[in-house]
Design a protein around this motif. Structure first.
Motif, short mmCIF file in Angstrom:
data_model
loop_
_atom_site.label_atom_id
_atom_site.label_comp_id
_atom_site.label_asym_id
_atom_site.label_seq_id
_atom_site.Cartn_x
_atom_site.Cartn_y
_atom_site.Cartn_z
N ASP A 1 0.83 -1.21 0.00
CA ASP A 1 0.00 0.00 0.00
C ASP A 1 0.86 1.26 0.00
OD1 ASP A 1 -2.29 -1.47 -0.07
OD2 ASP A 1 -2.91 -1.06 1.99
N ARG A 31 -10.09 -0.96 -0.12
CA ARG A 31 -8.65 -0.67 -0.11
C ARG A 31 -8.31 0.43 -1.10
NH1 ARG A 31 -4.45 -3.32 -3.43
NH2 ARG A 31 -2.40 -2.73 -2.62
N GLN A 32 -8.86 0.34 -2.31
CA GLN A 32 -8.57 1.34 -3.32
C GLN A 32 -9.12 2.71 -2.89
OE1 GLN A 32 -9.63 -1.78 -4.09
NE2 GLN A 32 -7.66 -2.43 -4.94
N LEU A 51 -6.80 4.20 -0.27
CA LEU A 51 -5.57 4.71 -0.86
C LEU A 51 -5.82 6.03 -1.60
CD1 LEU A 51 -4.06 1.36 -2.18
CD2 LEU A 51 -3.09 2.80 -0.38
#
Length: 224
Positions: free
Chosen positions: A64, A133-134, A137
């Motif tokens: 990440d 998660r995307q 980020l």
């Protein structure tokens, strides 16, 4: 002589570290741009960067962190654009404009639209709806953008209250994230001439709403 040799070895180590870090970030960017999104493994990244798995973790704590570095570099163009806009503006106009309005004016015209669509594409790959998660980020990259914008704004306006400058940048970045959501809902996330008009309209409304202090009943320009 020994001191010079030690300094030379240190310089070579730093150069090697910088080369490895650049290779890792470049490989991650290439993998993400090849429609794989952010789903590659450490082993695949290390192979692409021509480094060992251990070297990857010597530079980054996790995958990440590598992805975040790629996103931050993609957003660098926004910081550069705002930096250039603030540097070139008329001194009299700069004195009249509020900090928030100056930031909004610097991203009119669609440059941020182009960057956002690129970020969404390289993060999500072929998936039109990036997962948690995307999304995390993406938001972390904008948090980093906030920090760099605040430093840029303070450099151009050293007389500004640091609290006011940080608050203006925080409101701007947070407002952009909200505007991006509404822009995607209205346009499907396509970068077209019409979608850029929608984007500019949302920015005008955002600036007007912040300027009015979110007064009840206030109608921002461009509101339907």
């Amino acid at each position: 002589m020994q001191e010079q040799q030690g300094s030379a070895r240190g310089d070579r180590r730093e150069a090697l570290k910088a080369r490895h870090r650049g290779a890792i970030v470049g490989a991650a960017s290439a993998l993400m741009h090849e429609t794989d999104g952010a789903h590659f493994s450490v082993d695949r990244l290390a192979e692409r960067a021509d480094v060992s798995r251990r070297t990857v973790f010597n530079h980054f704590g996790s995958l990440d962190e590598v992805v975040l570095e790629v996103l931050s570099r993609e957003l660098e163009s926004i910081v550069d654009g705002i930096d250039a806009a603030l540097a070139s503006e008329d001194a009299g106009a700069a004195a009249e404009a509020g900090l928030f309005d100056r930031l909004v004016a610097a991203v009119r015209g669609g440059d941020l639209v182009e960057v956002v669509t690129r970020l969404k594409r390289i993060l999500g790959g072929d998936d039109p709806e990036p997962g948690p998660r995307q999304a995390m980020l993406f938001e972390r990259a904008f948090t980093d953008l906030n920090t760099r914008l605040a430093a840029t704004l303070r450099r151009h306006r050293p007389d500004a209250d640091p609290f006011a400058a940080d608050l203006a940048c925080g409101a701007f970045v947070g407002g952009c994230l909200v505007a991006i959501e509404h822009w995607e809902a209205a346009t499907g996330g396509a970068d077209t001439e019409e979608s850029r008009r929608v984007w500019d309209g949302l920015l005008v409304r955002m600036a007007s709403t912040v300027r009015s202090g979110f007064a009840p009943g206030a109608t921002a320009p461009g509101a339907s």
